[in-house]
Design a protein around this motif. Structure first.
Motif, mmCIF file in Angstrom:
data_model
loop_
_atom_site.group_PDB
_atom_site.id
_atom_site.type_symbol
_atom_site.label_atom_id
_atom_site.label_comp_id
_atom_site.label_asym_id
_atom_site.label_seq_id
_atom_site.Cartn_x
_atom_site.Cartn_y
_atom_site.Cartn_z
ATOM 1 N N LEU A 14 -6.244 -8.118 -15.897
ATOM 2 C CA LEU A 14 -6.955 -8.840 -16.956
ATOM 3 C C LEU A 14 -8.175 -8.062 -17.437
ATOM 4 N N THR A 17 -7.055 -5.350 -19.793
ATOM 5 C CA THR A 17 -6.465 -5.740 -21.076
ATOM 6 C C THR A 17 -7.354 -6.642 -21.931
ATOM 7 N N THR A 18 -8.170 -7.481 -21.300
ATOM 8 C CA THR A 18 -8.873 -8.508 -22.092
ATOM 9 C C THR A 18 -10.393 -8.393 -22.089
ATOM 10 N N TRP A 83 0.291 -11.276 -20.314
ATOM 11 C CA TRP A 83 -0.268 -10.684 -21.521
ATOM 12 C C TRP A 83 0.897 -10.274 -22.412
ATOM 13 N N LYS A 104 -1.978 -10.585 -30.029
ATOM 14 C CA LYS A 104 -1.842 -10.648 -28.575
ATOM 15 C C LYS A 104 -2.191 -12.040 -28.048
ATOM 16 N N LEU A 106 -2.711 -14.380 -24.152
ATOM 17 C CA LEU A 106 -2.673 -14.577 -22.708
ATOM 18 C C LEU A 106 -2.024 -15.933 -22.476
ATOM 19 N N ILE A 230 0.395 -9.264 -14.898
ATOM 20 C CA ILE A 230 0.227 -9.843 -16.229
ATOM 21 C C ILE A 230 1.177 -9.236 -17.252
ATOM 22 N N THR A 231 1.757 -8.080 -16.926
ATOM 23 C CA THR A 231 2.737 -7.474 -17.821
ATOM 24 C C THR A 231 4.166 -7.857 -17.458
#
Length: 276
Positions: A14, A17-18, A83, A104, A106, A230-231
């Motif tokens: 996370l 990516t975020t 994600w 994108k 979540l 998350i992927t």
């Protein structure tokens, strides 16, 4: 249930990516997923426009520090944070959606519906609404997890050591998988009374807890059932586990078949030869 390595793996993903991204909008699809506040409208409207500063892990909780306030998530048994692209097919058990720029999203997917979200709109400590945080013991990688601390927690307990390790008020984040693994590495039978352990055994167990958690984090966690990065990628620790999930298979050290018992209602794996 995801344990410390799985939640830490998600936390790191996370942050990659975020972090520094702004939550443009949110949608709660299952009301009971929202533990706080009790108003879906308050959550969806209030969290919109907040920037994610950084994700943290405390025990098995995920905590996002926002530009104002906190977002808390507990995956519980089957929760997954994924994600994805907003136009990707919506999974059947999607419970919460957080939308970002560039298409994108979540997405929180939770089959058993035990997972929870909290949103604290001010900068008070997240413990004020995520009350489970108040009960957590020390983090196993922290300087506070000393031999003295661990010995003090064990010395007067009449519980078996496996059950004690599952007590989140003792060491935060350790669960069924890694308790079994640490007890194997330290050569301790899971049903040993905690208060009967000698100092050398306690020292070995403390070291083993840290080592197995670290090894699993490096492997991306364990994917025995629902856990995904998350992927959407599986964790790889299961293939190198010492005892967990290996009943009847040969011990990696002595070749004795791994056995299993029930302790505190939990399946517990061990080697009858290597542990005593």
């Amino acid at each position: 249930m995801p344990e410390l390595p799985e939640v830490e793996t998600v936390c790191r993903g996370l942050n990659k990516t975020t972090s520094a991204l702004i939550i443009k909008s949110a949608r709660v699809l299952l009301p009971r997923t929202l533990a706080y506040p009790d108003s879906i409208a308050s959550f969806e409207q209030g969290i919109a426009g907040k920037k994610i500063i950084q994700w943290h892990r405390r025990g098995k909780y995920l905590l996002a520090q926002l530009s104002r306030g906190w977002l808390g998530v507990h995956l519980r048994m089957t929760g997954q944070l994924l994600w994805v692209n907003q136009d990707s097919a919506l999974q059947k058990h999607t419970r919460v959606r957080l939308f970002f720029d560039e298409g994108k999203e979540l997405r929180f997917v939770d089959t058993r519906t035990f997972g929870k979200f909290w949103w604290l709109e001010n900068d008070s400590p997240p413990e004020t609404v995520v009350t489970g945080l108040q009960k957590l013991g020390v983090e196993p990688f922290s300087p506070q997890f000393t031999i003295q601390y661990f010995q003090e927690k064990l010395k007067k307990s009449r519980r078996n050591i496996k059950t004690l390790l599952l007590d989140q008020s003792v060491v935060a984040g350790v669960g069924n998988i890694y308790a079994d693994e640490a007890l194997f590495k330290s050569g301790i039978m899971p049903n040993t009374i905690s208060g009967n352990l000698k100092l050398p055994q306690i020292e070995k167990l403390r070291t083993a807890i840290i080592e197995v958690l670290d090894d699993s984090i490096k492997a991306g966690g364990t994917s025995f059932s629902d856990f995904l990065h998350i992927t959407g990628v599986n964790g790889n620790y299961a293939g190198k586990a010492w005892v967990y999930g290996r009943k009847g298979e040969p011990c990696r050290i002595c070749s004795t078949p791994i056995d299993k018992m029930k302790l505190g209602g939990r399946s517990t794996h061990f080697c009858p030869q290597c542990q005593s």
